[in-house]
Write an enzyme that holds these catalytic residues in place. Structure first.
Site, mmCIF file in Angstrom:
data_model
loop_
_atom_site.group_PDB
_atom_site.id
_atom_site.type_symbol
_atom_site.label_atom_id
_atom_site.label_comp_id
_atom_site.label_asym_id
_atom_site.label_seq_id
_atom_site.Cartn_x
_atom_site.Cartn_y
_atom_site.Cartn_z
ATOM 1 N N LYS A 123 -5.152 6.339 -1.265
ATOM 2 C CA LYS A 123 -5.408 7.248 -0.141
ATOM 3 C C LYS A 123 -4.387 8.396 -0.067
ATOM 4 O O LYS A 123 -3.341 8.346 -0.715
ATOM 5 C CB LYS A 123 -5.409 6.431 1.160
ATOM 6 C CG LYS A 123 -6.540 5.400 1.218
ATOM 7 C CD LYS A 123 -6.620 4.757 2.595
ATOM 8 C CE LYS A 123 -7.748 3.748 2.654
ATOM 9 N NZ LYS A 123 -7.932 3.204 4.023
ATOM 10 N N ARG A 130 -8.234 -7.381 -3.292
ATOM 11 C CA ARG A 130 -8.002 -7.533 -1.848
ATOM 12 C C ARG A 130 -6.715 -8.318 -1.592
ATOM 13 O O ARG A 130 -5.988 -8.036 -0.643
ATOM 14 C CB ARG A 130 -9.213 -8.183 -1.167
ATOM 15 C CG ARG A 130 -10.410 -7.224 -1.170
ATOM 16 C CD ARG A 130 -11.571 -7.720 -0.382
ATOM 17 N NE ARG A 130 -11.337 -7.704 1.052
ATOM 18 C CZ ARG A 130 -11.377 -6.604 1.799
ATOM 19 N NH1 ARG A 130 -11.607 -5.420 1.264
ATOM 20 N NH2 ARG A 130 -11.181 -6.675 3.105
ATOM 21 N N THR A 178 -5.541 -5.134 6.220
ATOM 22 C CA THR A 178 -5.798 -3.720 6.538
ATOM 23 C C THR A 178 -4.626 -3.077 7.255
ATOM 24 O O THR A 178 -4.217 -1.962 6.933
ATOM 25 C CB THR A 178 -7.065 -3.618 7.435
ATOM 26 O OG1 THR A 178 -8.134 -4.281 6.774
ATOM 27 C CG2 THR A 178 -7.446 -2.181 7.704
ATOM 28 N N GLU A 211 -20.275 1.088 -3.908
ATOM 29 C CA GLU A 211 -19.142 2.029 -3.793
ATOM 30 C C GLU A 211 -18.808 2.662 -5.149
ATOM 31 O O GLU A 211 -18.472 3.845 -5.212
ATOM 32 C CB GLU A 211 -17.925 1.311 -3.213
ATOM 33 C CG GLU A 211 -18.137 0.917 -1.757
ATOM 34 C CD GLU A 211 -16.897 0.315 -1.105
ATOM 35 O OE1 GLU A 211 -15.880 0.110 -1.796
ATOM 36 O OE2 GLU A 211 -16.943 0.074 0.116
HETATM 37 P P1 CMP Z 1 -10.414 0.723 4.484
HETATM 38 O O1 CMP Z 1 -10.292 -0.477 3.640
HETATM 39 O O2 CMP Z 1 -10.383 2.044 3.784
HETATM 40 O O3 CMP Z 1 -11.753 0.658 5.359
HETATM 41 C C1 CMP Z 1 -11.893 1.319 6.601
HETATM 42 C C2 CMP Z 1 -10.615 1.916 7.083
HETATM 43 O O4 CMP Z 1 -10.538 2.275 8.430
HETATM 44 C C3 CMP Z 1 -9.508 0.886 6.925
HETATM 45 O O5 CMP Z 1 -9.221 0.713 5.542
HETATM 46 C C4 CMP Z 1 -8.395 1.496 7.759
HETATM 47 O O6 CMP Z 1 -7.488 2.286 7.014
HETATM 48 C C5 CMP Z 1 -9.151 2.450 8.687
HETATM 49 N N1 CMP Z 1 -8.833 2.227 10.088
HETATM 50 C C6 CMP Z 1 -8.285 3.141 10.899
HETATM 51 N N2 CMP Z 1 -8.109 2.636 12.118
HETATM 52 C C7 CMP Z 1 -8.535 1.346 12.086
HETATM 53 C C8 CMP Z 1 -8.580 0.301 13.038
HETATM 54 N N3 CMP Z 1 -8.172 0.472 14.296
HETATM 55 N N4 CMP Z 1 -9.059 -0.893 12.628
HETATM 56 C C9 CMP Z 1 -9.502 -1.071 11.348
HETATM 57 N N5 CMP Z 1 -9.486 -0.098 10.403
HETATM 58 C C10 CMP Z 1 -8.982 1.090 10.777
#
Ligand code: CMP
Length: 140
Positions: free
Chosen positions: A10, A86, A92, A127
């Site tokens: 990212k 993962r 996340t 994806e």
């Molecule tokens: P990603 O795996 O790219 O998939 C969705 C993205 O949303 C996640 O990683 C996070 O970086 C982003 N995101 C931003 N804010 C939130 C949040 N409050 N909860 C979950 N994901 C979030």
């Protein structure tokens, strides 16, 4: 089972020039980078790619962020690549990620969490085809 998964490094990680460190983690853990490209995502692409999150409160911030600078889209290949990636990424939210994971090491916040990885084999196929065609993927 040998699988492929989509990874995105990212904007926060590209800006800090840590893409090599992140790729080294994949390669040290037997995930091969079999396709890779640096792109600037358009708003349209980000909204389409993250469509499953379109009802979430963070959706517009997420799309804004993912278009704020270059990202590296890549295909990782290896045994159980989806789950393996993962595990390497961690939770996340970097605050909840286990020690040694990419997001724990390099993530700044739940938004600036350095990497994206497909969450299932089914989504990995969708994806990967969002960014790559079969001829872009060079197994070795
Ligand atoms: P990603 O795996 O790219 O998939 C969705 C993205 O949303 C996640 O990683 C996070 O970086 C982003 N995101 C931003 N804010 C939130 C949040 N409050 N909860 C979950 N994901 C979030």
């Amino acid at each position: 089972m040998t699988e492929m998964t989509l990874s995105i490094i990212k904007p926060d990680a590209v800006k800090r020039s840590i893409t090599g460190k992140i790729n080294a983690i994949f390669e040290d853990n037997k995930l091969k980078v079999v396709a890779q490209r640096m792109i600037l995502m358009s708003k349209h692409d980000a909204e389409k790619f993250y469509k499953v999150h379109s009802e979430r409160a963070f959706f517009s911030d997420l799309c804004e962020y993912m278009t704020s600078g270059p990202v590296i889209v890549q295909v990782l290949q290896g045994q159980n690549a989806v789950i393996k990636n993962r595990e390497l990424m961690g939770a996340t939210n970097p605050e909840n990620a286990e020690e040694g994971t990419i997001r724990k090491k390099y993530g700044i916040s739940v938004e600036e969490n350095s990497v994206h990885g497909s969450d299932s084999l089914e989504n990995a196929k969708i994806e990967i085809s969002f960014f790559f065609s079969n001829k872009d993927i060079l197994s070795y």
